[in-house]
Motif scaffolding. Sequence first.
Motif, PDB file in Angstrom:
ATOM      1  N   LEU A 173       0.847  -1.189   0.000  1.00 32.89           N
ATOM      2  CA  LEU A 173       0.000   0.000   0.000  1.00 32.89           C
ATOM      3  C   LEU A 173       0.884   1.241   0.000  1.00 32.89           C
ATOM      4  N   PRO A 174       1.077   1.880  -1.144  1.00 37.61           N
ATOM      5  CA  PRO A 174       1.865   3.112  -1.180  1.00 37.61           C
ATOM      6  C   PRO A 174       1.257   4.169  -0.261  1.00 37.61           C
ATOM      7  N   GLY A 175       2.113   4.930   0.386  1.00 36.28           N
ATOM      8  CA  GLY A 175       1.638   5.889   1.379  1.00 36.28           C
ATOM      9  C   GLY A 175       0.708   6.944   0.847  1.00 36.28           C
ATOM     10  N   GLN A 176       0.823   7.287  -0.441  1.00 28.88           N
ATOM     11  CA  GLN A 176       0.016   8.384  -0.987  1.00 28.88           C
ATOM     12  C   GLN A 176      -1.189   7.900  -1.788  1.00 28.88           C
ATOM     13  N   ASN A 177      -1.660   6.712  -1.496  1.00 24.79           N
ATOM     14  CA  ASN A 177      -2.836   6.185  -2.194  1.00 24.79           C
ATOM     15  C   ASN A 177      -4.089   6.849  -1.602  1.00 24.79           C
ATOM     16  N   TRP A 178      -4.300   8.103  -1.989  1.00 29.63           N
ATOM     17  CA  TRP A 178      -5.306   8.926  -1.321  1.00 29.63           C
ATOM     18  C   TRP A 178      -6.735   8.549  -1.676  1.00 29.63           C
ATOM     19  N   TYR A 179      -6.962   7.919  -2.827  1.00 26.78           N
ATOM     20  CA  TYR A 179      -8.320   7.467  -3.141  1.00 26.78           C
ATOM     21  C   TYR A 179      -8.756   6.373  -2.153  1.00 26.78           C
ATOM     22  N   THR A 180      -7.828   5.481  -1.823  1.00 28.44           N
ATOM     23  CA  THR A 180      -8.134   4.453  -0.824  1.00 28.44           C
ATOM     24  C   THR A 180      -8.384   5.087   0.532  1.00 28.44           C
ATOM     25  N   TYR A 181      -7.540   6.030   0.898  1.00 24.51           N
ATOM     26  CA  TYR A 181      -7.720   6.745   2.168  1.00 24.51           C
ATOM     27  C   TYR A 181      -9.080   7.434   2.217  1.00 24.51           C
ATOM     28  N   ALA A 182      -9.495   8.034   1.116  1.00 21.86           N
ATOM     29  CA  ALA A 182     -10.792   8.720   1.078  1.00 21.86           C
ATOM     30  C   ALA A 182     -11.921   7.760   1.425  1.00 21.86           C
ATOM     31  N   GLY A 183     -11.824   6.526   0.952  1.00 20.49           N
ATOM     32  CA  GLY A 183     -12.849   5.541   1.282  1.00 20.49           C
ATOM     33  C   GLY A 183     -12.959   5.316   2.774  1.00 20.49           C
ATOM     34  N   PHE A 184     -11.822   5.283   3.462  1.00 16.68           N
ATOM     35  CA  PHE A 184     -11.844   5.099   4.913  1.00 16.68           C
ATOM     36  C   PHE A 184     -12.473   6.307   5.614  1.00 16.68           C
ATOM     37  N   VAL A 185     -12.222   7.502   5.075  1.00 12.71           N
ATOM     38  CA  VAL A 185     -12.841   8.711   5.633  1.00 12.71           C
ATOM     39  C   VAL A 185     -14.360   8.633   5.496  1.00 12.71           C
ATOM     40  N   TRP A 186     -14.826   8.222   4.324  1.00 13.67           N
ATOM     41  CA  TRP A 186     -16.275   8.097   4.107  1.00 13.67           C
ATOM     42  C   TRP A 186     -16.870   7.017   5.006  1.00 13.67           C
ATOM     43  N   ASP A 187     -16.122   5.933   5.224  1.00 11.69           N
ATOM     44  CA  ASP A 187     -16.594   4.886   6.134  1.00 11.69           C
ATOM     45  C   ASP A 187     -16.848   5.440   7.529  1.00 11.69           C
ATOM     46  N   GLU A 188     -16.040   6.394   7.919  1.00 11.76           N
ATOM     47  CA  GLU A 188     -16.156   6.975   9.264  1.00 11.76           C
ATOM     48  C   GLU A 188     -17.228   8.062   9.335  1.00 11.76           C
ATOM     49  N   GLY A 189     -17.858   8.364   8.206  1.00 13.85           N
ATOM     50  CA  GLY A 189     -18.886   9.394   8.191  1.00 13.85           C
ATOM     51  C   GLY A 189     -18.363  10.783   7.903  1.00 13.85           C
ATOM     52  N   GLY A 190     -17.106  10.892   7.488  1.00 16.53           N
ATOM     53  CA  GLY A 190     -16.517  12.189   7.188  1.00 16.53           C
ATOM     54  C   GLY A 190     -16.392  12.420   5.703  1.00 16.53           C
ATOM     55  N   ASP A 191     -15.670  13.477   5.348  1.00 15.19           N
ATOM     56  CA  ASP A 191     -15.407  13.780   3.939  1.00 15.19           C
ATOM     57  C   ASP A 191     -14.101  14.543   3.848  1.00 15.19           C
ATOM     58  N   LEU A 192     -13.594  14.676   2.638  1.00 14.33           N
ATOM     59  CA  LEU A 192     -12.333  15.383   2.426  1.00 14.33           C
ATOM     60  C   LEU A 192     -12.505  16.891   2.588  1.00 14.33           C
ATOM     61  N   ALA A 193     -13.702  17.372   2.292  1.00 13.58           N
ATOM     62  CA  ALA A 193     -14.041  18.783   2.466  1.00 13.58           C
ATOM     63  C   ALA A 193     -15.538  18.859   2.708  1.00 13.58           C
ATOM     64  N   VAL A 194     -15.968  19.883   3.421  1.00 16.28           N
ATOM     65  CA  VAL A 194     -17.391  20.035   3.733  1.00 16.28           C
ATOM     66  C   VAL A 194     -17.834  21.454   3.387  1.00 16.28           C
ATOM     67  N   GLU A 195     -19.125  21.576   3.096  1.00 10.04           N
ATOM     68  CA  GLU A 195     -19.689  22.873   2.718  1.00 10.04           C
ATOM     69  C   GLU A 195     -20.638  23.359   3.799  1.00 10.04           C
TER      70      GLU A 195
END
Length: 422
Positions: free
Chosen positions: A192-214
């Motif tokens: 798992l390369p450290g900068q695989n940010w699309y995968t990381y984003a999935g974990f954020v969404w799993d937690e109920g968060g997002d990369l940015a909010v309005e």
Amino acid sequence: MKLRLLAGVSALVAVAGLSACSSGSDDTESAGGGKTAIDVWLMRDSVSAAFQKDFEKGFEADHPDIDVRIQIQEWDGIGEKVTAALASNDAPDVIETGNTQVAQFAQSGGLLDLSDKVAELGGKDWLKGLAEPGAYEGKQYGIPYYAANRVVIYRKDLFAQAGVDATAIKTRDQWIAATKKLNKGSQQGIYLPGQNWYTYAGFVWDEGGDLAVESGGTWKGALDSPQALRATAFYKRLQALGKGPKDSDEAQPPQAEVMAKGKVAQVISTPGGANVVAQNNPALKGKLGFFPIPGKTADTPGAVFTGGSDLVIPTVARHQDAAFTFVKELTGDTWQRKLAAAMSYVPNKTTLAGAVAADPGASAMAVGAAVGHATPNTPGWAAVEAKNPIKDYLTAVLTGGDPEKEGVKASDVITSAMKSGS
């Protein structure tokens, strides 16, 4: 499939209603026989030559008054080409665009509002990761076309040697436990390369968060939120169970080539990555399997970034009625099933997941696509990807930085980028 965002779309023509624009727009052209000729731009690898031929033949048999002229476009430089087309008086009638590109084109007034057609097109069953970014300010401009997303590609032989049953991995905790068993000696439990940010984003969404909010019309970065920090902690645990670099992404070096060369038990990739692995190491042909990225609980798979395309109709298109007929057919159930079988894509509706049941990679994608997301739906997001502070954030955390402090810094960069890019 390319997952792209566009930067800086200039102001274009004002939006006009479908009925107002189309009343005199379907004048016949030189197609002959009183037919209406429509021009369609589809992207490279969206369809095969065989599928294109079959679709055109079937469509024109069902709609003998319409002559379809499909032109295959290259991804490189397509942003500028679409921008120029939308601003001209000679735009194609239908354009395929990346799902996350729609908001930028819609903001500038270049796309036809198709909100009143959603029910007719079966919109209640659309994949959210295609439908939501296809909408802008409450109006639907992009019609979901097809999807693709990441899954876990694994070595069947290494799993068997470690006594790990891939079909039993349904939760993150089970995934971690299995990966620990696979991580021994020179063998990597996961690459798992450290900068695989699309995968990381999935974990954020799993937690109920997002990369940015309005909030109140203002977008702000959210990597310092409690949800994102929990996702970061999980990402760090998973990444540590392999030898992936902390300062690069899956393309540097190409992770499929890494898996092909060494004892790597798992990578996170679109299923096509398995073909690249086998091409680089024919001995692994038939030894690769797929399963959806696990979720926090067994009843919900892990969230994924939904890549793929939507179909749009320019406001300046001359044949909007015929264009809509084309969109309705290509995104309808019959041709979606055929497209999924031909191209191993996920169909645009959750109700069509069975169309890829016989395809192990695509069926694993379909499970994740049902709970998929897209990046924040704002035109300013393109500027974020240009800077990519999420990659820098992940590297900083994986190399010892404080997640909360680094999250604040990255969120500030995201906020600033979105303001500049809107």
